[in-house]
Design an enzyme around this catalytic site. Structure first.
Site, PDB file in Angstrom:
ATOM      1  CG  ASN A 164      -0.078   6.984   2.283  1.00 57.96           C
ATOM      2  OD1 ASN A 164      -0.889   7.897   2.492  1.00 57.96           O
ATOM      3  ND2 ASN A 164       0.349   6.677   1.063  1.00 57.96           N
ATOM      4  CE  LYS A 216      -2.011   4.402  -0.463  1.00 61.35           C
ATOM      5  NZ  LYS A 216      -1.827   3.479  -1.558  1.00 61.35           N
ATOM      6  CG  HIS A 229       2.211   7.829  -2.835  1.00 58.88           C
ATOM      7  ND1 HIS A 229       1.377   7.243  -3.747  1.00 58.88           N
ATOM      8  CD2 HIS A 229       2.359   6.944  -1.818  1.00 58.88           C
ATOM      9  CE1 HIS A 229       1.021   6.033  -3.288  1.00 58.88           C
ATOM     10  NE2 HIS A 229       1.609   5.837  -2.133  1.00 58.88           N
ATOM     11  CD  GLU A 242      -2.025   5.768  -4.343  1.00 56.78           C
ATOM     12  OE1 GLU A 242      -2.342   6.513  -3.399  1.00 56.78           O
ATOM     13  OE2 GLU A 242      -1.948   4.519  -4.222  1.00 56.78           O
ATOM     14  CD  GLU A 285       5.000   3.407  -1.129  1.00 57.93           C
ATOM     15  OE1 GLU A 285       4.461   2.859  -0.175  1.00 57.93           O
ATOM     16  OE2 GLU A 285       4.480   4.339  -1.754  1.00 57.93           O
ATOM     17  N   GLY A 315      -1.291  -1.596  -3.229  1.00 59.75           N
ATOM     18  CA  GLY A 315      -2.724  -1.884  -3.226  1.00 59.75           C
ATOM     19  C   GLY A 315      -3.107  -3.113  -4.026  1.00 59.75           C
ATOM     20  CB  SER A 356       0.793  -5.510  -0.935  1.00 57.38           C
ATOM     21  OG  SER A 356      -0.030  -4.996  -1.969  1.00 57.38           O
TER      22      SER A 356
HETATM   23  P1  PGA Z   1      -0.605  -0.386   0.256  1.00 57.39           P
HETATM   24  O1  PGA Z   1      -0.132   1.113  -0.069  1.00 57.39           O
HETATM   25  O2  PGA Z   1       0.037  -0.790   1.553  1.00 57.39           O
HETATM   26  O3  PGA Z   1      -2.097  -0.310   0.363  1.00 57.39           O
HETATM   27  O4  PGA Z   1      -0.139  -1.254  -0.883  1.00 57.39           O
HETATM   28  C1  PGA Z   1       1.180   1.542   0.197  1.00 57.39           C
HETATM   29  C2  PGA Z   1       1.372   2.970  -0.249  1.00 57.39           C
HETATM   30  O5  PGA Z   1       0.835   3.367  -1.289  1.00 57.39           O
HETATM   31  O6  PGA Z   1       2.040   3.764   0.445  1.00 57.39           O
END
Ligand code: PGA
Length: 266
Positions: free
Chosen positions: A15, A17, A107, A109, A177, A183, A223
């Site tokens: 992903n 983003k 997601h 976000e 997640e 992140g 992460s």
């Molecule tokens: P990350 O993000 O691996 O940077 O923690 C995962 C995600 O949001 O899909």
């Protein structure tokens, strides 16, 4: 690994983003595919998917088709509507036309940054399904949810709401997640991921029956890196990873994709 876990093809999904323009996207996918070719990656053993921003999709699709690459394309979001006066939205039909296979819905976000409700996530999953795409449904608890309700309650409710509008046999992928792990550099433990993945699968069994529960891939995200992927992939109910930051570096993403080497220790 039980018989049903062995039947599910794991997915490592990147992903991106809001990172990489279309030229950077082409460079990354080229580098990734060359690296995977060098190690003779078997795409039938581990499926590889990338989720670039909308503006990159056409460029990446053209590259995948021209070079006959087995990397699969996905989008990061989709409109719940089919077509019409929805400024800024992108329809599932448009994504299907670009040969996308997956689309991320729900997601965190989008849920937190754009106020998307469980109901909207369900409508997006339905729009994706109707256009022949597979919705990758993200679920996960915040740190406060974890303190108040434990790990599984919110993901379970989010999953039930997201699949409610879908026909019983619709193919979905679920990505667990935990919001606190995204992140943050602080991934869940493999055991935590397994506990929630198992609970989600049990709930799919109740809601949709054995064949859907056994066939559905449940990913862990938050992460993930080449250092911790093996631990997650050893879990019976974790069938892959949704990778954010670490998917932006082709070498690191390639090492994550090659997790079977770390898992078997060879
Ligand atoms: P990350 O993000 O691996 O940077 O923690 C995962 C995600 O949001 O899909």
């Amino acid at each position: 690994m039980n018989a049903s876990a062995a039947q599910r093809t794991p997915i490592i999904a990147g992903n991106w983003k809001m990172n990489l323009d279309h030229l950077q996207a082409i460079a990354l996918v080229q580098k990734l595919s060359w690296g995977l070719k060098d190690v003779r990656h078997d795409y039938g053993q581990v499926e590889v998917a990338v989720f670039p921003p909308f503006t990159d999709l056409r460029s990446v699709q053209t590259l995948l088709a021209a070079d006959k690459l087995s990397i699969v394309l996905g989008a990061q979001d989709v409109s719940p509507h089919e077509a019409g006066a929805y400024t800024g939205d992108v329809s599932a039909q448009m994504l299907a036309k670009l040969e996308a296979k997956y689309v991320i819905v729900g997601h965190s976000e989008r849920r937190h940054g754009h106020g998307e409700s469980d109901e909207t996530v369900g409508l997006k999953a339905l729009a994706a399904h109707r256009a022949g795409l597979v919705p990758m449904i993200c679920v996960g608890e915040t740190a406060e949810d974890l303190d108040e309700h434990g790990a599984a309650a919110i993901p379970l409710a989010q999953l039930a709401a997201a699949i409610a509008p879908l026909p019983a046999d619709a193919e979905i992928v679920v990505a667990y997640e935990p919001v606190w792990a995204i992140g943050s550099g602080q991934a869940a433990t493999p055991e935590q991921a397994q506990d929630v993945a198992r609970t989600l699968r049990d709930s799919l069994r109740d809601l949709r029956g054995d064949s859907v529960a056994d066939a559905t891939r449940i990913l862990y995200g938050g992460s993930v890196s080449s250092q911790n992927i093996a631990g997650f992939m050893r879990q019976a109910d974790v069938d892959g990873a949704l990778v954010g930051g670490a998917s932006l570096k082709s070498d690191e993403f390639s090492r994550i994709i090659q997790f079977p080497k770390h898992v078997t220790g060879s």
